[in-house]
Design an enzyme around this catalytic site. Structure first.
Site, PDB file in Angstrom:
ATOM      1  N   THR A  31      46.393  47.329  29.073  1.00 17.10           N
ATOM      2  CA  THR A  31      47.754  46.849  29.323  1.00 17.10           C
ATOM      3  C   THR A  31      48.814  47.842  28.839  1.00 17.10           C
ATOM      4  O   THR A  31      48.579  48.586  27.869  1.00 17.10           O
ATOM      5  CB  THR A  31      47.948  45.501  28.596  1.00 17.10           C
ATOM      6  OG1 THR A  31      49.336  45.161  28.605  1.00 17.10           O
ATOM      7  CG2 THR A  31      47.496  45.556  27.147  1.00 17.10           C
ATOM      8  N   ASP A  32      49.989  47.782  29.451  1.00 14.07           N
ATOM      9  CA  ASP A  32      51.105  48.621  28.978  1.00 14.07           C
ATOM     10  C   ASP A  32      51.562  48.203  27.581  1.00 14.07           C
ATOM     11  O   ASP A  32      52.291  48.939  26.912  1.00 14.07           O
ATOM     12  CB  ASP A  32      52.276  48.592  29.972  1.00 14.07           C
ATOM     13  CG  ASP A  32      52.910  47.226  30.188  1.00 14.07           C
ATOM     14  OD1 ASP A  32      52.462  46.246  29.561  1.00 14.07           O
ATOM     15  OD2 ASP A  32      53.868  47.143  30.990  1.00 14.07           O
TER      16      ASP A  32
HETATM   17  P1  NAD Z   1      43.511  35.533  32.393  1.00 10.50           P
HETATM   18  O1  NAD Z   1      43.738  34.951  31.039  1.00 10.50           O
HETATM   19  O2  NAD Z   1      44.093  34.862  33.583  1.00 10.50           O
HETATM   20  O3  NAD Z   1      41.946  35.688  32.669  1.00 10.50           O
HETATM   21  C1  NAD Z   1      41.041  36.098  31.678  1.00 10.50           C
HETATM   22  C2  NAD Z   1      39.646  35.654  32.132  1.00 10.50           C
HETATM   23  O4  NAD Z   1      38.698  36.135  31.157  1.00 10.50           O
HETATM   24  C3  NAD Z   1      39.468  34.147  32.231  1.00 10.50           C
HETATM   25  O5  NAD Z   1      38.822  33.813  33.429  1.00 10.50           O
HETATM   26  C4  NAD Z   1      38.586  33.800  31.029  1.00 10.50           C
HETATM   27  O6  NAD Z   1      37.763  32.664  31.251  1.00 10.50           O
HETATM   28  C5  NAD Z   1      37.786  35.080  30.886  1.00 10.50           C
HETATM   29  N1  NAD Z   1      37.253  35.260  29.526  1.00 10.50           N
HETATM   30  C6  NAD Z   1      37.926  35.154  28.357  1.00 10.50           C
HETATM   31  N2  NAD Z   1      37.090  35.377  27.328  1.00 10.50           N
HETATM   32  C7  NAD Z   1      35.881  35.654  27.868  1.00 10.50           C
HETATM   33  C8  NAD Z   1      34.617  35.998  27.305  1.00 10.50           C
HETATM   34  N3  NAD Z   1      34.436  36.071  25.991  1.00 10.50           N
HETATM   35  N4  NAD Z   1      33.591  36.222  28.160  1.00 10.50           N
HETATM   36  C9  NAD Z   1      33.750  36.136  29.506  1.00 10.50           C
HETATM   37  N5  NAD Z   1      34.924  35.814  30.074  1.00 10.50           N
HETATM   38  C10 NAD Z   1      35.975  35.583  29.259  1.00 10.50           C
HETATM   39  O7  NAD Z   1      44.012  37.030  32.274  1.00 10.50           O
HETATM   40  P2  NAD Z   1      44.679  37.991  33.365  1.00 10.50           P
HETATM   41  O8  NAD Z   1      46.134  37.840  33.313  1.00 10.50           O
HETATM   42  O9  NAD Z   1      43.956  37.824  34.636  1.00 10.50           O
HETATM   43  O10 NAD Z   1      44.328  39.404  32.720  1.00 10.50           O
HETATM   44  C11 NAD Z   1      43.104  40.051  33.051  1.00 10.50           C
HETATM   45  C12 NAD Z   1      43.018  41.363  32.295  1.00 10.50           C
HETATM   46  O11 NAD Z   1      44.120  42.194  32.653  1.00 10.50           O
HETATM   47  C13 NAD Z   1      43.094  41.215  30.781  1.00 10.50           C
HETATM   48  O12 NAD Z   1      42.205  42.139  30.202  1.00 10.50           O
HETATM   49  C14 NAD Z   1      44.531  41.562  30.437  1.00 10.50           C
HETATM   50  O13 NAD Z   1      44.623  42.104  29.154  1.00 10.50           O
HETATM   51  C15 NAD Z   1      44.835  42.599  31.501  1.00 10.50           C
HETATM   52  N6  NAD Z   1      46.238  42.701  31.926  1.00 10.50           N
HETATM   53  C16 NAD Z   1      46.931  41.575  32.319  1.00 10.50           C
HETATM   54  C17 NAD Z   1      48.241  41.713  32.782  1.00 10.50           C
HETATM   55  C18 NAD Z   1      49.056  40.519  33.227  1.00 10.50           C
HETATM   56  O14 NAD Z   1      50.269  40.652  33.427  1.00 10.50           O
HETATM   57  N7  NAD Z   1      48.475  39.365  33.423  1.00 10.50           N
HETATM   58  C19 NAD Z   1      48.838  42.992  32.829  1.00 10.50           C
HETATM   59  C20 NAD Z   1      48.094  44.100  32.393  1.00 10.50           C
HETATM   60  C21 NAD Z   1      46.784  43.939  31.969  1.00 10.50           C
HETATM   61  O1  DAU Z   2      52.812  43.867  30.145  1.00  8.97           O
HETATM   62  C1  DAU Z   2      51.505  43.449  30.438  1.00  8.97           C
HETATM   63  C2  DAU Z   2      51.265  42.125  29.761  1.00  8.97           C
HETATM   64  O2  DAU Z   2      52.091  41.185  30.446  1.00  8.97           O
HETATM   65  C3  DAU Z   2      49.818  41.669  29.817  1.00  8.97           C
HETATM   66  O3  DAU Z   2      49.033  42.576  29.085  1.00  8.97           O
HETATM   67  C4  DAU Z   2      49.660  40.266  29.233  1.00  8.97           C
HETATM   68  O4  DAU Z   2      48.329  39.809  29.402  1.00  8.97           O
HETATM   69  C5  DAU Z   2      50.609  39.338  29.966  1.00  8.97           C
HETATM   70  O5  DAU Z   2      50.573  38.054  29.359  1.00  8.97           O
HETATM   71  C6  DAU Z   2      52.031  39.874  29.936  1.00  8.97           C
HETATM   72  O6  DAU Z   2      52.560  39.854  28.584  1.00  8.97           O
HETATM   73  P1  DAU Z   2      54.098  39.482  28.297  1.00  8.97           P
HETATM   74  O7  DAU Z   2      54.200  39.021  26.911  1.00  8.97           O
HETATM   75  O8  DAU Z   2      54.999  40.561  28.754  1.00  8.97           O
HETATM   76  O9  DAU Z   2      54.257  38.273  29.363  1.00  8.97           O
HETATM   77  P2  DAU Z   2      54.861  36.810  29.249  1.00  8.97           P
HETATM   78  O10 DAU Z   2      54.795  36.242  30.615  1.00  8.97           O
HETATM   79  O11 DAU Z   2      54.312  36.024  28.137  1.00  8.97           O
HETATM   80  O12 DAU Z   2      56.397  37.135  28.907  1.00  8.97           O
HETATM   81  C7  DAU Z   2      57.182  37.951  29.742  1.00  8.97           C
HETATM   82  C8  DAU Z   2      58.600  38.002  29.175  1.00  8.97           C
HETATM   83  O13 DAU Z   2      59.216  36.714  29.295  1.00  8.97           O
HETATM   84  C9  DAU Z   2      58.672  38.358  27.708  1.00  8.97           C
HETATM   85  O14 DAU Z   2      59.828  39.125  27.467  1.00  8.97           O
HETATM   86  C10 DAU Z   2      58.780  37.018  27.010  1.00  8.97           C
HETATM   87  C11 DAU Z   2      59.559  36.184  28.010  1.00  8.97           C
HETATM   88  N1  DAU Z   2      59.240  34.735  28.045  1.00  8.97           N
HETATM   89  C12 DAU Z   2      57.927  34.376  28.158  1.00  8.97           C
HETATM   90  C13 DAU Z   2      57.575  33.045  28.240  1.00  8.97           C
HETATM   91  C14 DAU Z   2      56.131  32.636  28.376  1.00  8.97           C
HETATM   92  C15 DAU Z   2      60.249  33.791  28.000  1.00  8.97           C
HETATM   93  O15 DAU Z   2      61.445  34.138  27.899  1.00  8.97           O
HETATM   94  N2  DAU Z   2      59.905  32.477  28.089  1.00  8.97           N
HETATM   95  C16 DAU Z   2      58.620  32.056  28.201  1.00  8.97           C
HETATM   96  O16 DAU Z   2      58.371  30.814  28.261  1.00  8.97           O
END
Ligand code: NAD
Ligand code: DAU
Length: 341
Positions: A123-124
């Site tokens: 992740t960033d």
């Molecule tokens: P998510 O929480 O939606 O999904 C995570 C999945 O991993 C779930 O299906 C969960 O059941 C599974 N999991 C958790 N623990 C586990 C374990 N011990 N064994 C097997 N499976 C397990 O997350 P996401 O938003 O889809 O993120 C996926 C990946 O991308 C993560 O590694 C996260 O750090 C990375 N990422 C997410 C974002 C974002 O904005 N969502 C951005 C950049 C990177």
């Molecule tokens: O940047 C990549 C990351 O983005 C991933 O690695 C993480 O898995 C993903 O959860 C996400 O992290 P953030 O903390 O940036 O995302 P989140 O959606 O929790 O929050 C985005 C922004 O919005 C942050 O500035 C906090 C704010 N926020 C978040 C929530 C949940 C609010 O203002 N209100 C809220 O209820």
């Protein structure tokens, strides 16, 4: 190519399963997931019956199960993680286990089975708050919350298997991702589903934190390109340039849903809140990646998906999610302020 996709029942993982099966006719997908609160088999129900797809219900920390699933696979893409910053502040233990120890177990299994291409999805957030400019892959890692600290630990550990054992590991560092099937704890689905139900949109602090919201299909395309064309031992940023603060995001959601701005509420800030992320993705662009979605289109498609798929998110929001929502928001919402000006 036979690919083990770990964390395949989550948001990005399930979108990646869809991406692989639609883009690569000869691909075989082994989807592994523990099915934590964030993992939902309905996310890949569309592939039940597809002979190119199989599901393994397992924990990445279970060495036997991970080894069994990886046997015969050419590639591994690891999405499995505890992924929500607010939950990591409340209780970091599961984050250390899955995001660090789980990576060690997967890398050991990949080494044992001679897996040829490995992408570990990071992740960033590992760069921490970026006050100005954009972080390139060589920027200092400075994670500031338990989630991002464990993600930094996990990716360093994964990369150590390249330097120490020659395992062909690549790491991607993606920006905030939005789209279908995102669990309604992240900001966009919280805002969209609350707005649909005429509930307040909880905005942390003054709502000035900046993110680069990227559509999930663009993130998946970047990861897939790295899997196929990336250089082992390299890190690739995957991000878009457009910057959006939380107030503008909330206004965008309310406009698309034709809901009043009075739903926006300022609440106490997230502890250790990173106010800005920004990525330089030139290395990935040099491989041929370009995001296809503008922020406006990404948000519009995401909002429309939640409008059309209440049967996906309503059961989640009425289950154990409620307890989390109460814990994270109730007291803060009780003391919330409207947005003025
Ligand atoms: P998510 O929480 O939606 O999904 C995570 C999945 O991993 C779930 O299906 C969960 O059941 C599974 N999991 C958790 N623990 C586990 C374990 N011990 N064994 C097997 N499976 C397990 O997350 P996401 O938003 O889809 O993120 C996926 C990946 O991308 C993560 O590694 C996260 O750090 C990375 N990422 C997410 C974002 C974002 O904005 N969502 C951005 C950049 C990177
Ligand atoms: O940047 C990549 C990351 O983005 C991933 O690695 C993480 O898995 C993903 O959860 C996400 O992290 P953030 O903390 O940036 O995302 P989140 O959606 O929790 O929050 C985005 C922004 O919005 C942050 O500035 C906090 C704010 N926020 C978040 C929530 C949940 C609010 O203002 N209100 C809220 O209820």
């Amino acid at each position: 190519m036979r690919i083990l996709i770990a964390g395949a029942a989550g948001f990005i993982g399930s979108n990646y399963v869809r991406f692989v099966l639609s883009q690569h006719q000869n691909a075989q997908v082994v989807a592994l997931d523990k099915l934590t609160y964030a993992g939902n088999p309905e996310n890949f129900a569309a592939f039940d019956g597809d002979s190119r797809f199989e599901f393994v219900h397992a924990d990445i920390c279970d060495a036997d199960a991970a080894g069994e699933a990886l046997a015969g696979c050419d590639a591994l893409v690891n999405f499995a993680a505890e992924s929500h910053v607010d939950r990591s502040v409340m209780d970091p233990a599961a984050f250390v286990r899955t995001n660090v120890e789980g990576v060690r177990v997967l890398m050991e299994a990949a080494r044992t089975h001679g897996v040829k291409r490995i992408v570990h999805v990071s992740t960033d957030e590992v760069y921490g708050h970026v006050p100005e400019g954009a972080a390139g892959e060589d920027a200092r890692l400075a994670p500031r919350n338990p989630y991002s600290a464990t993600k930094a630990g996990g990716e360093l550990l994964a990369m150590s298997y390249f330097t120490s054992f020659g395992l062909p590991v690549m790491v991607t560092r993606g920006a905030n991702t939005i789209g279908p099937h995102q669990y309604p704890e992240k900001v966009v689905p919280v805002f969209v589903t609350n707005a649909i139900e005429d509930k307040p949109l909880p905005i942390y602090g003054e709502g000035q934190a900046v993110r680069n919201y990227m559509y999930v299909a663009d993130h998946c395309a970047g990861i897939d390109l790295v899997l196929r064309e990336g250089e082992p031992g390299s890190v690739y940023n995957v991000g878009v340039e457009f910057e959006v603060n939380t107030v503008s995001l909330a206004m965008g959601v309310l406009e698309l849903l034709e809901k009043p701005r009075s739903l926006m509420r300022l609440i106490d800030d997230r502890p250790g809140h990173d106010y800005r992320y920004s990525l330089n993705s030139a290395r990935l662009e040099a491989l041929g990646w370009q995001p296809q979605y503008t922020f406006q289109r990404a948000l519009a498609e995401t909002v429309q998906w939640y409008v059309d798929n209440e049967d996906w998110w309503q059961p989640i929001k009425s289950g154990s999610y409620r307890e989390y929502y109460e814990k994270n928001y109730a007291a803060r919402l009780a003391q919330s302020r409207p947005l003025t000006g």
